[in-house]
Scaffold this active site. Structure first.
Site, PDB file in Angstrom:
ATOM      1  N   THR A  14       0.813  -1.225   0.000  1.00  0.00           N
ATOM      2  CA  THR A  14       0.000   0.000   0.000  1.00  0.00           C
ATOM      3  C   THR A  14       0.843   1.269   0.000  1.00  0.00           C
ATOM      4  O   THR A  14       0.487   2.249  -0.651  1.00  0.00           O
ATOM      5  CB  THR A  14      -0.909   0.002   1.257  1.00  0.00           C
ATOM      6  OG1 THR A  14      -1.823  -1.077   1.120  1.00  0.00           O
ATOM      7  CG2 THR A  14      -1.693   1.281   1.395  1.00  0.00           C
ATOM      8  N   ASP A  59       1.456  -6.585  -4.478  1.00  0.00           N
ATOM      9  CA  ASP A  59       0.613  -6.556  -3.293  1.00  0.00           C
ATOM     10  C   ASP A  59       1.119  -7.754  -2.482  1.00  0.00           C
ATOM     11  O   ASP A  59       1.278  -8.853  -3.031  1.00  0.00           O
ATOM     12  CB  ASP A  59      -0.856  -6.744  -3.703  1.00  0.00           C
ATOM     13  CG  ASP A  59      -1.796  -6.677  -2.514  1.00  0.00           C
ATOM     14  OD1 ASP A  59      -1.593  -7.441  -1.541  1.00  0.00           O
ATOM     15  OD2 ASP A  59      -2.734  -5.872  -2.543  1.00  0.00           O
ATOM     16  N   SER A  61      -0.058  -9.846  -0.661  1.00  0.00           N
ATOM     17  CA  SER A  61      -0.852 -11.083  -0.658  1.00  0.00           C
ATOM     18  C   SER A  61      -0.307 -12.059  -1.698  1.00  0.00           C
ATOM     19  O   SER A  61      -0.590 -13.253  -1.636  1.00  0.00           O
ATOM     20  CB  SER A  61      -2.322 -10.785  -0.978  1.00  0.00           C
ATOM     21  OG  SER A  61      -2.822  -9.884  -0.040  1.00  0.00           O
ATOM     22  N   THR A  91       1.303  -4.676   4.146  1.00  0.00           N
ATOM     23  CA  THR A  91       1.078  -5.071   5.539  1.00  0.00           C
ATOM     24  C   THR A  91       0.435  -6.456   5.677  1.00  0.00           C
ATOM     25  O   THR A  91       0.578  -7.102   6.711  1.00  0.00           O
ATOM     26  CB  THR A  91       0.170  -4.043   6.263  1.00  0.00           C
ATOM     27  OG1 THR A  91      -1.083  -3.963   5.568  1.00  0.00           O
ATOM     28  CG2 THR A  91       0.809  -2.682   6.338  1.00  0.00           C
ATOM     29  N   ASP A  92      -0.277  -6.903   4.618  1.00  0.00           N
ATOM     30  CA  ASP A  92      -1.054  -8.142   4.761  1.00  0.00           C
ATOM     31  C   ASP A  92      -0.204  -9.340   5.189  1.00  0.00           C
ATOM     32  O   ASP A  92      -0.626 -10.134   6.022  1.00  0.00           O
ATOM     33  CB  ASP A  92      -1.791  -8.474   3.456  1.00  0.00           C
ATOM     34  CG  ASP A  92      -2.964  -7.527   3.206  1.00  0.00           C
ATOM     35  OD1 ASP A  92      -3.343  -6.795   4.147  1.00  0.00           O
ATOM     36  OD2 ASP A  92      -3.496  -7.516   2.075  1.00  0.00           O
ATOM     37  N   THR A 272      -1.180 -22.110  20.046  1.00  0.00           N
ATOM     38  CA  THR A 272      -2.482 -21.765  20.609  1.00  0.00           C
ATOM     39  C   THR A 272      -3.254 -20.786  19.717  1.00  0.00           C
ATOM     40  O   THR A 272      -2.648 -19.926  19.070  1.00  0.00           O
ATOM     41  CB  THR A 272      -2.360 -21.180  22.037  1.00  0.00           C
ATOM     42  OG1 THR A 272      -3.655 -20.745  22.457  1.00  0.00           O
ATOM     43  CG2 THR A 272      -1.396 -20.012  22.117  1.00  0.00           C
ATOM     44  N   GLN A 273      -4.566 -20.955  19.721  1.00  0.00           N
ATOM     45  CA  GLN A 273      -5.425 -19.995  19.002  1.00  0.00           C
ATOM     46  C   GLN A 273      -5.523 -18.680  19.770  1.00  0.00           C
ATOM     47  O   GLN A 273      -5.991 -17.687  19.237  1.00  0.00           O
ATOM     48  CB  GLN A 273      -6.840 -20.568  18.828  1.00  0.00           C
ATOM     49  CG  GLN A 273      -6.897 -21.744  17.884  1.00  0.00           C
ATOM     50  CD  GLN A 273      -8.290 -22.386  17.824  1.00  0.00           C
ATOM     51  OE1 GLN A 273      -9.275 -21.827  18.305  1.00  0.00           O
ATOM     52  NE2 GLN A 273      -8.361 -23.557  17.219  1.00  0.00           N
TER      53      GLN A 273
HETATM   54  N1  ASP Z   1      -2.870  -5.482   0.332  1.00  0.00           N
HETATM   55  C1  ASP Z   1      -1.793  -4.632   0.771  1.00  0.00           C
HETATM   56  C2  ASP Z   1      -0.518  -5.444   0.793  1.00  0.00           C
HETATM   57  O1  ASP Z   1      -0.332  -6.221   1.668  1.00  0.00           O
HETATM   58  C3  ASP Z   1      -2.091  -4.070   2.111  1.00  0.00           C
HETATM   59  C4  ASP Z   1      -1.066  -3.113   2.668  1.00  0.00           C
HETATM   60  O2  ASP Z   1       0.034  -2.970   2.213  1.00  0.00           O
HETATM   61  O3  ASP Z   1      -1.401  -2.450   3.692  1.00  0.00           O
HETATM   62  O4  ASP Z   1       0.300  -5.317  -0.088  1.00  0.00           O
END
Ligand code: ASP
Length: 340
Positions: A14, A59, A61, A91-92, A272-273
């Site tokens: 992001t 991204d 992900s 961040t993902d 652990t969960q």
């Molecule tokens: N979908 C974005 C990523 O992980 C989310 C982010 O960066 O905050 O690349």
């Protein structure tokens, strides 16, 4: 003039994204151009910054173990030239990457700070500015011999982090270990918490595409599901259990499947969960069943650290017994409780 040098590996996320019809997307050149003339780069406190935009911005992900290896190699190839490193990342999956890098970068003696933002740099209320600038200062001006994750005024040990908030600025937390640094009007680094400087020189170890799976128990969990998973020739299973590491002890089939798989060399780690706290399979009858089935404790490791550590060890020359032993001790400060 500050003579320290920081290398920035911009992988995507992001922080540098641009709005599009399909939502935010990374675009070559867009962010790198925007920050090139940042006035803070001229400040005497700011280290000299070399920005390297990756050819294929992603991204996070879409990240894979091959990308982790690419980042590690990139850092290794610039290691002598720079005092510290910043990895700009989505961040993902940031907690996975920070964990993976902490294991792959063996004998790291310089800071590697992973960061990103919840709102892109180009947007008015962005959190990217502080995350980037403070990460650069931490990487250039402090002796931090480990992989950290900096986000919203806190520097955490990378392999202790989890993304806990999908939209808030305080997106990451470190449930079982204090922040390494707190950032307010001053930067307070807790040196006593840092890993020791290694005696050896940096080397990297690849994580091969892992044959490891994470499975979370739930009431009514069908043993057949586990049977199917185990029949797919996996080498490791991270089992997310209840509370202190408990699972149903009245399901003979489940325990038998686990014990057979363990006897055949599948490494089964109990995580652990719960968000906070540690596994202790001796606390309840429901934990003992797992212990007797050959399941090992993940103690207070995050699922991200457990998965990447297991994958890292499975990619090494270690035997199954050695991997089990290493899973239960701290290699990079990723767990607190050690096996007795
Ligand atoms: N979908 C974005 C990523 O992980 C989310 C982010 O960066 O905050 O690349």
């Amino acid at each position: 003039m500050n003579h320290k040098k920081v290398y920035v590996a911009y992988t995507g996320g992001t922080i540098g994204m641009k709005p599009s019809d399909k939502g935010f997307i990374p675009e070559s050149g867009y962010f790198t151009e925007q920050i090139a003339s940042l006035p803070e780069f001229a400040s005497p406190d700011m280290p000299q910054v070399k920005m390297h935009e990756y050819e294929n911005l992603i991204d996070s992900s879409n990240i894979t173990p091959e990308d982790w290896y690419f980042i590690s190699q990139d850092i290794k190839s610039r290691y002598d030239e720079f005092d510290g490193f910043v990895v700009l990342h989505g961040t993902d999956t940031m907690a996975y990457t920070a964990s993976a890098l902490s294991f792959m970068l063996e004998d790291l003696s310089k800071p590697v700070i992973v960061t990103g933002s919840q709102i892109p740099w180009s947007q008015m209320r962005t959190d990217a500015r502080d995350n980037l600038i403070t990460s650069l200062l931490l990487a250039g001006n402090y002796d931090i011999p480990e992989v950290g994750l900096y986000f919203h005024n806190r520097l955490y040990r990378g392999n202790r982090t989890r993304k806990l908030n999908a939209s808030g600025f305080h997106a990451f937390q470190s449930p079982n270990f204090p922040a390494i640094a707190e950032v307010g009007t001053k930067i307070k680094l807790h040196e006593e918490l840092l890993l020791k400087d290694p005696a050896e020189r940096l080397k990297i170890q690849k994580i091969s595409p892992p044959k490891v799976i994470i499975l979370s128990l739930f009431p009514g969990f069908p043993a057949e599901l586990l049977e199917n998973v185990l029949s797919s020739s996996i080498q490791g299973l991270v089992l997310m259990t209840y509370g202190m590491g408990n699972a149903p002890c009245n399901d003979g089939k489940l325990l038998k499947l686990l014990s057979d798989a363990s006897a055949q060399g599948v490494i089964i780690v109990n995580c652990t969960q719960c968000y906070k706290g540690s596994v202790d399979m001796r606390g309840y009858e429901t934990g003992h069943g797992l212990l007797n089935a050959g399941v090992i404790s993940g103690f207070d490791m995050t699922p991200e650290a457990t998965l990447t550590k297991l994958s890292y060890l499975l990619s090494s020359e270690c035997t199954v017994e050695e991997i089990k032993q290493k899973m239960q001790i701290s290699l990079r400060g990723e767990l607190t409780t050690e096996i007795e």
